[in-house]
Design a protein around this motif. Structure first.
Motif, PDB file in Angstrom:
ATOM      1  N   THR A  68      59.800  65.492  15.990  1.00  0.00           N
ATOM      2  CA  THR A  68      60.404  64.586  14.940  1.00  0.00           C
ATOM      3  C   THR A  68      62.024  64.746  14.810  1.00  0.00           C
ATOM      4  OG1 THR A  68      59.343  67.009  14.095  1.00  0.00           O
ATOM      5  CG2 THR A  68      57.826  64.835  14.469  1.00  0.00           C
ATOM      6  N   GLY A  69      62.468  65.239  14.755  1.00  0.00           N
ATOM      7  CA  GLY A  69      63.746  66.139  14.923  1.00  0.00           C
ATOM      8  C   GLY A  69      63.395  67.585  13.527  1.00  0.00           C
ATOM      9  N   GLU A  70      62.280  67.973  13.462  1.00  0.00           N
ATOM     10  CA  GLU A  70      62.534  68.436  12.203  1.00  0.00           C
ATOM     11  C   GLU A  70      62.408  70.323  13.088  1.00  0.00           C
ATOM     12  OE1 GLU A  70      58.992  69.341  10.162  1.00  0.00           O
ATOM     13  OE2 GLU A  70      58.161  66.712  11.114  1.00  0.00           O
ATOM     14  N   LYS A  71      62.903  71.344  12.075  1.00  0.00           N
ATOM     15  CA  LYS A  71      63.057  72.484  13.463  1.00  0.00           C
ATOM     16  C   LYS A  71      62.562  73.514  11.988  1.00  0.00           C
ATOM     17  CE  LYS A  71      67.290  73.639  14.069  1.00  0.00           C
ATOM     18  NZ  LYS A  71      66.668  74.732  14.961  1.00  0.00           N
ATOM     19  N   ALA A  72      61.626  74.217  13.174  1.00  0.00           N
ATOM     20  CA  ALA A  72      60.682  74.643  12.571  1.00  0.00           C
ATOM     21  C   ALA A  72      60.519  75.732  13.154  1.00  0.00           C
ATOM     22  CB  ALA A  72      59.054  74.044  12.624  1.00  0.00           C
ATOM     23  N   THR A  73      59.389  77.900  12.494  1.00  0.00           N
ATOM     24  CA  THR A  73      59.762  78.504  13.641  1.00  0.00           C
ATOM     25  C   THR A  73      58.504  78.051  14.970  1.00  0.00           C
ATOM     26  OG1 THR A  73      57.898  79.310  12.517  1.00  0.00           O
ATOM     27  CG2 THR A  73      59.961  80.069  12.361  1.00  0.00           C
ATOM     28  N   ALA A  74      58.037  78.924  15.910  1.00  0.00           N
ATOM     29  CA  ALA A  74      57.638  78.761  16.745  1.00  0.00           C
ATOM     30  C   ALA A  74      56.195  78.288  16.462  1.00  0.00           C
ATOM     31  CB  ALA A  74      57.425  79.783  17.725  1.00  0.00           C
ATOM     32  N   ASP A  75      55.856  79.580  15.748  1.00  0.00           N
ATOM     33  CA  ASP A  75      54.019  79.392  15.089  1.00  0.00           C
ATOM     34  C   ASP A  75      53.988  78.056  14.498  1.00  0.00           C
ATOM     35  OD1 ASP A  75      54.515  81.704  16.767  1.00  0.00           O
ATOM     36  OD2 ASP A  75      54.579  83.050  14.177  1.00  0.00           O
TER      37      ASP A  75
END
Lengths: 542, 445, 895
Positions: free
Chosen positions: C626-633
């Motif tokens: 999705t191109g989103e960046k997020a933390t692992a959790d």
């Protein structure tokens, strides 16, 4: 204060330039010896030089990815080789314009996180501002891979990765960095060349198999096959002054003096000894450096005596030096331990035993020194432990009392002997009591027996020895009031050991022992005194 | 060997000052200087200096660098608990605060090298910079890369810098497993007796003549030299005992020249000193007090002072029992503690060889019940196994006269060891007039 | 309409009549109408093809609108599916896009949704009920709402811009997908519904349609049908030829292939592989497209003259032109048109003239292309069938004098002769050598566009850039990368915001600076060979792995086609072409998807070695998805939601997990999730995992993980020497650099040792270098290969010992002597040293001090000839040999 520094130093510089060529000499040679200044061309490494140069050139010019390891013992000139190659490579504009360099050192970049930051920094990627690198470890990795992936063979600049102390990188977690570098070098991304430098021959076994598979198994080995004559030449070239030396006349004289020095016999022997012990150039540099440091205005050349002195410093046995500085009490303790070692074949001992041994000795021998209080001895004992001359056995727990903690002696017999000889006003009569010569003969003889068994060649030598002189002598050893005479099939017992010895062997080792303790020429054995042992050899007439 | 006074590149008077500041170390200092070369010349990347404690290693360094005004950073590895403090100290003393402040929170070697390079590109070295690491044997306990990195620091930071390691331990025990840049080895021999005398005589009390003091030093060395050659110790002792030495002089009993009398006066005193002050069993302050008290002809209170420990009656027996339990083999208990043991012939108890002597090998652990058994047989009056007995055992443990060897988790069968030496237990048993030696297997004749 | 959704009444779906026909390819029956009966309610709703329906969406209030094209089900009759065309509500369009509309959207307005990226098959279960949809001309005003259930279509939306939509899409030709004609009683059957054949009054018919009708050269029904059915595709092709000219080649091929009967994957592969760079070109373009934020672009275009813009924005004309193809009936590319359209719409945004003249301003530029287009369609169809003489047909409409018209027309001409020079290509398109020149020509022709108009320079830039990328991204790797970057799930339009605007917090774009001097091309044969032999160079085909290829291909294909999930575990020692094979498969599948043989899908790759910690896997998957960046959790949570919740417009995701074993964690939750998601009903997820060890599942996985992994395993055997030989030869095809037996030697040797292809290639490369230096005959012979082999395989120990210093050699001997004395393989330094001293005697050397001996010993330890304890143990440190005693003795005897 700083200003005064500069002032004085620049003054001295002027002085150097124009007045004293000797300082110039120091300057030049120190650059060579201490600072590893690059030579014009790497002697004895031409082939490797060519190979590496070709390799890197292909990367720089054709954008062909590569990976290579430079393997060789320490001081064989690995880094020097690489530096030379880079120097020559960057002379070509085509390479120089394109090539990006990243230098890593396993000593500094101790894990991948640090290494990645360093790489990003040296590549000046966009996430670097000043010398700060932004982003977490994961982001940095992703970013770098992205960057390399964007590039391609023809269009993007080739990058040269130099990994010094390569083996340390192999210890990083999962070998992530290595995997990725090698992977890039094996896939059509930005062209990179990975050059690893290591001294471990088994470096490939360190690599995980998928990492290993991605590494093109190119290794450049620097195993110098140089002979002693080349070694000598090397010394000469290292010491002699270049042609562009300001004071031509002086340079001439200096070089001549160096020539004569290298021709000198004693110097030759010393250098031969160095050559025998190791071929690496760093140790040589150390020797020459020491020689050079002894050159002064008063004595503007290097004399053979300097070389001898220098090598004496190099070859001095550090532990013996330390032993010489011990107090008499400590020395006695060490001898006691030695004795315990001999009696109970090197089993560990504790202070109690040592103390006991020491007391027994005091009773037995002269009352030259009064009895020490136990705590005093304890203190001496602990001092020895601090000096790591003795070492607690790994198993011994800290719960046991100090005097019962088991220890081992970390000294070799030869060291103790040497120390005793050099020891100022050594109380010989009781120190030697523990160093009975027969012991040493016997253990040596024992080792010899196996050796003769395993090495027919040496056995032959012994045979010759027998033929030549062995028969000619019969040996009587007077030690104190005992008198051993070494004849056929003599049986000796010491401690628990018993040996059936061939007198030929004992003779051999007698000689061995003789010129080990006091170096006298082998053949003419006259009356001599070794640590309280009187030896008389009579010619036996058949 | 070029004498210290004529090193090119340094001002004469400075060198002269150095020479007089370094008695009996001209040779080493000169050698060092000649290796270091002139300030602006390159010096060997790393130098390793080893020698006994108080053989003037750090002192020489200090004097040289201070007097000759060379840029240097002196770090004692005992002080820097973390590499961070080490790096900070070095940067601080070379480039000042702002450089040191550049270090990140937990700096790695690469950070240090990076910052160092920046700084020295701004202010390139006119003179060789020196880093002196005292007690460098501790570097072996730091992380593995530190020592090799320091040894080749010159190459890493590309600056004219020399790292000098000082240690008491020979270089052979330093070498890391994959080798490293070999430093230049340099040995500082300890002071000979003559040198010691010379140095010690330097700090004499001006009120007395030089030869008087030197004779004192002579006597002092005569007693202590065979035991310790540590200059610091000797100076300490000399300072402490000099007053005692002078007493008869003050009382006017003897003249300065009458060395023999002086000797007879001081000699036992020094011997005592060796057993007390030298071992740090009494502080120098207490020592002076003891000297005062001697005026009232007090009995000597040396080591034997420690053999008097006030214990409850039963605790003494417990301790004795413990001693017997830990130094006698269990099988011999029958023989020692059973009644009517007369029948059993001694021949059963021929002693084994030297090695087997329990007093050499140390105390053996023993279970609690064995201790109690021996205790009951040893103590003459009948004792009920009350809680007090057990509490006394635990208190003996807390006094560290006993040690509990078995782990605390096994409560059912705790094992103990007796932690007191023989003379101590003899003294104890004397107080309860119990002849312990009769009951010790080792001293069976 | 609410109560339908609210009380979840059970609806019964069944086919109202017999299947019309059986589709062999997909094994499905086509039906004409579907009956929905709600239990509890008497009435039965019948859905017929061509009808508009409501499909249940996220919320009951605004269900999705679509139009049934086909109704079909599988043999078992369990699965009832409908293939549909989507319409999109104003609410679903992101607000910033609504600006482009330039006016207030009507509440009841919907847009014809034409983006390929949402799946066109839905389960009939999701159908709510029919709805009435009317088409209005863009100029015409909205009638006052007749009932809430009527929706109006004016424009079409392809998630980038609004376009005129032809009424036929909406109303007429009710069942274009089916070839049979409507039965007359079709409408009679269901009176409840609005008449399906509105046969829209000519007045209402859009102006643009009239010409299109009579412009057809010959009303050939077959062509008509083809045009109708395959319109989308063909137009796509035609347009894309404008946009990125090189693209056309592959499209043409695919078009041809579609006409041809179905082929085996193997053959596809060949076709596919024969033109890798064209594919990559597609992606390259795609990538270019998706990089720019939308809103930014718009105001750029309006505000500043194109030339002034930096490169990244100058690309914009291209993106427009690229977008149009995806739209049906889009306007053929001419940057001018695109520009003035956008600018106009912007003007509408800012200054507000009546939108009539705005649209009038557009009309010409819209009409003419159409007048020209339809014929070209016909032409195209013809051309593809048999050699055509359609040029006249194409030239007929070129009558208008307007500039834009000319522009367009000569474009068409160009495109036509492009087409027919593909024609002669198609005959032998396998051969790449043949292909290259024509490619050049294509580029030149694309340069040909440059004399048109002021914006030509942008086009040029674009063309150049394309070429760069085309030449650059040759490998499956980079290909995969570009796709994963631009294939982003688009369940609902609202999602698209996240895609079109790059949300990477880091503004820096990772890149290596480009080189100042061009890379030198291989000069002689050897260099050529070396270039080809480099592991990185992409082979024309991947030999010796056909079987594995087939298996993986069929596995993934089947999963994709019947939108289910699954895992596969692939093992094999390094260098046996695991990853490469997978990438080939993916490339083929992707191609197949591009030509609509299988439904589109995403391909995502993660590599355990390329992440710093197993949990990063979530982050990377999410980002590539999705191109989103997020933390692992957080990423884990999002993915969980994504894969477990049903979403009608969802494509299958193919996830390749390389170096699986590195994703191992103590609780193994990463692996667990990876294998658990595919089993979810709504996650259309196929997971392919690669690792080195065959028994990885048994060794490191706990049961719940292993069981989920399932049993579909495959292991790549090491290459046999024949295969290796084949690989090399295929690599350097026609380049004659090696002697036969030399190759054989290499391959035999490698096969005997590891069977690692990389090793083999490396050795060959090294051999060429050696050959070059030896400067003998041009060919690489036995001797060179031998030398290379020795370099790579011989261990350095022997030589190291041979050249070691005397004392070191002596020490080694002492070690052996001591070992033999003790009968152990270990001794303390002290013991060895005694031996050493004795040996010194024997050799007549001066005995060395302990420190020196220690130095010697530790030097040997440093290069690992010996294994030592830490040096703290002093003389007590234990010594071991790292080499066999025989080797040592051999090496020492040698001198």
């Amino acid at each position: 204060m700083a200003t005064r520094h500069t002032a004085s130093s620049c003054f001295t510089e002027i002085w150097i330039e124009f007045i004293c060529p000797l300082l110039q000499v120091q300057k030049i040679l120190r650059e060579r010896l201490c600072h590893q200044q690059l030579p014009e061309k790497p002697e004895g490494l031409e082939a490797q030089h060519k190979h590496l140069l070709e390799l890197l050139k292909r990367t720089a010019v054709h954008g062909e990815s590569n990976s290579v390891l430079i393997v060789g013992p320490r001081g064989a000139g690995k880094t020097m080789l690489l530096k030379c190659v880079l120097r020559d490579l960057l002379e070509e504009t085509e390479a120089q314009k394109n090539l990006l360099q990243v230098h890593l050192n396993g000593l500094l970049q101790t894990d991948d996180r640090i290494a990645l930051k360093e790489i990003t920094r040296q590549l000046h990627l966009e996430n670097v501002v000043g010398d700060k690198v932004f982003g977490s470890f994961a982001e940095n990795l992703a970013f770098l891979l992205e960057a390399l992936k964007k590039g391609d063979r023809s269009s993007s600049r080739p990058v040269l990765f130099v990994l010094d102390e390569f083996d340390l990188f192999a210890h990083h977690k999962n070998q992530t960095l290595l995997y990725n570098l090698f992977d890039v070098s094996q896939s059509a991304q930005a062209p990179i060349a990975v050059v690893g430098i290591t001294c471990r021959l088994d470096v490939l076994e360190l690599l995980e198999k998928r990492v290993k598979s991605r590494f093109s198994h190119r290794q450049i080995h620097l195993l110098s096959s140089l002979t002693s004559t080349q070694y000598l030449e090397r010394v000469q070239t290292q010491l002699s002054l270049p042609d562009h030396f300001p004071d031509g006349q002086f340079a001439q004289d200096w070089n001549d003096s160096i020539k004569t020095l290298c021709r000198d016999k004693s110097v030759g022997e010393i250098l031969q000894r160095h050559f025998n012990s190791s071929k690496d150039f760093r140790s040589l540099h150390m020797l020459l450096m020491l020689c050079l440091s002894r050159v002064s205005v008063a004595k503007p050349t290097i004399k053979p005596i300097d070389v001898q002195e220098a090598s004496r410093v190099c070859f001095a046995d550090a532990t013996a030096n330390m032993l010489r500085g011990l107090s008499i009490l400590e020395l006695c303790l060490i001898i006691a331990m030695k004795h315990l070692n001999d009696v109970y074949e090197g089993e560990p001992f504790n202070l109690q035993m040592v103390h006991n041994e020491f007391k027994k000795f005091l009773q037995r021998k002269s009352n030259s020194m009064y009895n020490f209080e136990r705590p005093v001895i304890m203190k001496a004992f602990e001092h020895l432990q601090e000096l790591e001359l003795i070492r607690p056995v790994d198993g011994s727990s800290a719960k046991t009392q100090r005097e019962y903690r088991l220890m081992r002696l970390m000294l070799d017999h030869s060291q103790i002997v040497e120390a005793l000889q050099k020891y100022p006003q050594c109380p010989t009569e009781w120190s030697t009591a523990h160093l009975d010569p027969m012991q040493t003969w016997i253990c040596c003889a024992a080792t010899l027996q196996e050796k003769m068994f395993y090495y027919p060649r040496e056995f032959l030598k012994l045979g010759q020895m027998k033929g030549s002189c062995a028969t000619a002598y019969q040996i009587h050893v007077f030690h104190g009031n005992q008198h051993y005479s070494l004849k056929q099939g003599l049986t000796l017992t010491w401690g628990k050991k018993t040996w059936q010895l061939e007198w030929r062997m004992i003779f051999f080792f007698f000689m061995f022992f003789m010129d080990r303790c006091c170096d006298l020429s082998q053949q003419k054995l006259s009356l001599c005194c070794v640590a309280g042992v009187t030896v008389r050899c009579r010619k036996v007439l058949h | 060997m070029a004498a210290l006074s004529q090193q090119p590149g340094y001002e004469e008077e400075k060198l002269r000052k150095v020479t007089e500041l370094l008695p009996c170390r001209e040779l080493q200092a000169g050698f060092l200087l000649s290796v270091m070369g002139q300030p602006q010349q390159y010096s060997y990347p790393s130098i390793f200096i080893y020698g006994h404690r108080a053989s003037g290693k750090s002192h020489v360094m200090q004097v040289l660098f201070k007097e000759l005004e060379l840029p240097h950073a002196t770090v004692s590895c005992v002080e820097c608990v973390s590499v961070a403090s080490l790096f900070e100290h070095v940067l601080l003393s070379f480039f000042g605060y702002e450089a040191a402040s550049l270090l990140p929170r937990s700096p790695s070697l690469s950070d240090f090298v990076r910052i160092y390079r920046q700084q020295c590109s701004r202010s390139p070295a006119k003179q060789t910079r020196y880093i002196v690491m005292e007690k460098s044997e501790l570097l072996r306990d730091a992380d593995a890369n530190l020592l090799p990195a320091l040894l080749r620091l010159q190459e890493l930071v590309e600056d004219n810098i020399t790292v000098i390691l000082l240690s008491e331990i020979s270089w052979d025990k330093f070498r890391p497993n994959t080798g490293c840049f070999e430093p230049l080895l340099l040995h500082f021999p300890d002071y000979s007796k003559v040198e010691l005398q010379q140095i010690l005589s330097l700090d004499r009390n001006p009120s007395y003549s030089a030869e008087f003091y030197s004779s004192y030093i002579n006597i002092l060395l005569g007693v202590f030299y065979s035991v310790c050659r540590d200059l610091r110790e000797l100076r300490h002792l000399a300072a402490l005992n000099f007053s005692k030495f002078c007493e008869p002089l003050a009382e006017g009993k003897v003249k300065e020249t009458d060395t023999h009398k002086l000797w007879r006066n001081i000699e036992p005193h020094l011997k005592k000193a060796m057993q007390t002050v030298y071992l740090r069993e009494v502080s120098s302050h207490q020592w002076e007090q003891m000297q005062q008290m001697e005026k009232e002809a007090e009995p000597l209170r040396g080591l034997s002072a420690h053999t008097h420990v006030e214990l409850p009656y039963y605790s003494k027996f417990l301790l004795i029992a413990a001693y017997l339990a830990s130094y006698n083999p269990a099988r011999t208990d029958k023989r020692f503690f059973l009644k009517h043991h007369g029948k059993i012939r001694k021949t059963h108890f021929q002693k084994k060889n030297e090695k087997a002597s329990n007093h050499l090998l140390g105390p053996k652990p023993f279970p609690l019940d064995r201790l109690l058994a021996i205790f009951y047989s040893v103590v003459d009056s009948r004792v009920a196994p009350t809680a007090s007995i057990f509490s006394q055992i635990s208190s003996l443990v807390t006094l560290q006269l006993l040690t509990q060897v078995s782990h605390d988790d096994q409560l059912d069968a705790p094992k103990y060891k007796c932690a007191v030496p023989l003379d101590f237990i003899c003294a104890i048993s004397r107080t309860v007039n119990f002849d312990i030696v009769k009951y010790l297997y080792d001293f069976l004749q | 309409m609410k109560y339908f959704g609210r009380l979840r009444v059970r609806r019964v779906y069944r086919w109202s009549e017999e299947p019309l026909r059986f589709n062999r390819k997909l094994k499905t029956f086509d039906y004409r109408s579907l009956a929905i009966s709600v239990d509890g309610l008497p009435g039965v709703t019948v859905i017929t093809t061509g009808q508009h329906i409501l499909i249940e969406g996220k919320d009951e209030d605004s269900p999705y609108v679509a139009r049934v094209m086909r109704l079909f089900g599988d043999e078992s009759g369990k699965q009832k599916k409908a293939s549909i065309r989507w319409f999109i509500r104003t609410s679903e369009i992101p607000t910033d896009k609504l600006k482009l509309l330039g006016r207030e959207p009507h509440t009841q307005e919907i847009f014809y949704y034409q983006s390929l990226n949402c799946e066109e098959e839905v389960d009939v279960e999701s159908i709510l009920r029919p709805v009435q949809v009317k088409h209005l001309d863009s100029a015409a005003p909205f009638p006052d709402s007749d009932g809430k259930d009527t929706l109006y279509v004016k424009l079409s939306w392809d998630c980038k811009a609004f376009m005129e939509v032809d009424s036929t899409v909406v109303e007429s030709m009710s069942e274009p997908a089916l070839t049979y004609s409507l039965h007359p009683h079709a409408s009679r059957r269901k009176p409840s519904l609005p008449p399906l054949l509105p046969c829209s009054p000519p007045a209402a018919a859009p102006a643009s349609r009239a010409p299109s009708c009579h412009a057809l050269p010959m009303p050939d029904p077959s062509i008509m049908h083809r045009a109708a059915s395959g319109e989308a595709r063909y137009t796509t092709e035609v347009e894309s030829m404008h946009s990125a000219t090189k693209l056309s080649a592959s499209k043409c091929l695919s078009a041809k292939r579609r006409n041809a009967s179905s082929r085996t994957p193997g053959v596809r592969k060949k076709l596919e592989l024969s033109s890798p760079e064209k594919i990559s070109c597609v992606d390259a373009v795609d990538r270019l497209l998706d990089e720019e934020p939308e809103a930014l672009l718009a105001q750029r275009l309006s505000s500043s003259p194109p030339q002034a813009l930096p490169l990244s924005h100058r690309l914009t004309p291209l993106r427009k032109s690229r977008r149009t193809p995806t739209s049906q009936y889009g306007v053929p590319v001419s940057p001018s048109l695109v520009l003035n359209r956008v600018s106009v719409s912007d003007i509408n945004g800012h200054t507000s003239p009546s939108k009539d003249d705005a649209s009038r301003a557009m009309t010409p530029s819209r009409r003419h292309p159409k007048t020209l287009r339809i014929p070209t369609l016909g032409v195209l169809a013809e051309v593809i069938d048999e050699k055509s003489q359609m040029m006249p047909a194409a030239t007929t409409p070129r009558s208008s004098k307007r500039k834009s018209a000319q522009l367009v027309s000569d474009r068409i001409r160009k495109q036509l002769n492009l087409l027919d020079n593909h024609q002669e290509l198609n005959s032998d398109c396998e051969d790449e050598e043949e292909f290259v020149p024509s490619k050049k020509e294509l580029q030149s022709s694309s340069e040909g566009e440059e004399e048109s108009g002021l914006e030509s320079d942008e086009v040029e830039v674009v063309a150049k850039r394309n070429r760069r990328i085309a030449s650059g991204s040759l490998t499956p790797r980079s290909k995969q990368h570009t796709r994963s970057s631009n294939r982003t799930p688009q369940k609902t339009p609202s999602k698209k915001i996240t895609i079109s605007t790059p949300r990477t917090p880091r503004h820096a774009t990772p890149s290596i600076p480009s080189r100042s001097l061009p890379a030198r091309q291989p000069a002689n044969v050897l260099e050529e060979a070396r270039a080809r032999l480099h592991v990185s160079s992409v082979p024309e085909s991947l030999p010796c792995r056909e079987q594995e290829f087939q298996d993986v291909y069929s596995f993934v294909e089947s999963k994709i086609i019947d939108g289910t999930g699954g895992c596969m575990y692939i093992s094999g020692v390094p260098g046996t072409g695991k990853t490469a094979t997978i990438h080939e498969v993916m490339r083929c599948l992707q191609h197949a998807a591009d030509v609509d043989e299988i439904p589109p899908f995403h391909f995502i790759e993660i590599n355990g070695m390329k992440m710093t910690d197993p949990h990063q896997a979530y982050v990377q998957i999410l980002q590539k998805l999705t191109g989103e960046k997020a933390t692992a959790d957080h990423a884990a949570v999002l993915l969980e939601k994504r894969f477990s919740n049903p979403a009608p417009k969802k494509k299958t995701t193919v996830l390749l997990v390389d170096e699986l074993d590195l994703l191992w964690t103590r609780k193994q939750n990463v692996m667990y999730n990876l294998f658990d998601w595919p089993t979810r009903r709504h996650a259309h997820l196929v997971v392919l995992t690669i690792a080195n060890t065959m028994d990885l599942p048994e060794r490191i996985m706990i049961n719940r993980v292993a069981s989920r992994l399932g049993l579909t395993r495959m292991s790549f055997q090491p290459y046999s020497f024949k295969q290796l030989q084949q690989i090399i030869t295929s690599r350097l095809n026609k380049v004659k650099a090696f002697e036969e037996d030399a190759l054989q030697l290499v391959s035999r040797k490698v096969a005997a040792l590891s069977g690692d292809a990389r090793r083999c290639l490396d050795i060959c490369r090294r051999a060429t270098e050696i050959c070059e230096h030896s400067s003998t005959t041009g060919l690489v012979g036995m001797c060179h290969v031998m030398e290379a082999l020795n370099e790579m395989f011989s261990s350095a120990y022997i030589t190291a010992i041979k050249w070691a210093a005397v004392q070191e050699q002596l020490f080694l001997r002492a070690v052996i002597a001591e070992f033999r004395r003790l009968g152990l393989e270990e001794a303390t330094f002290q013991q060895v040293f005694v031996q050493h001293q004795a040996l010194c005697r024997v050799e007549g050397l001066q005995p060395i001090s302990v420190s020196e001996g220690m130095a010697v010993c530790q030097r040997l330890g440093a290069c690992r000839l010996l294994l030592l304890e830490s040096s703290r143990h002093g003389v007590l440190q234990r010594v071991r040999l790292n080499v066999s005693q025989d080797d040592v003795l051999y090496a020492l005897k040698a001198d």
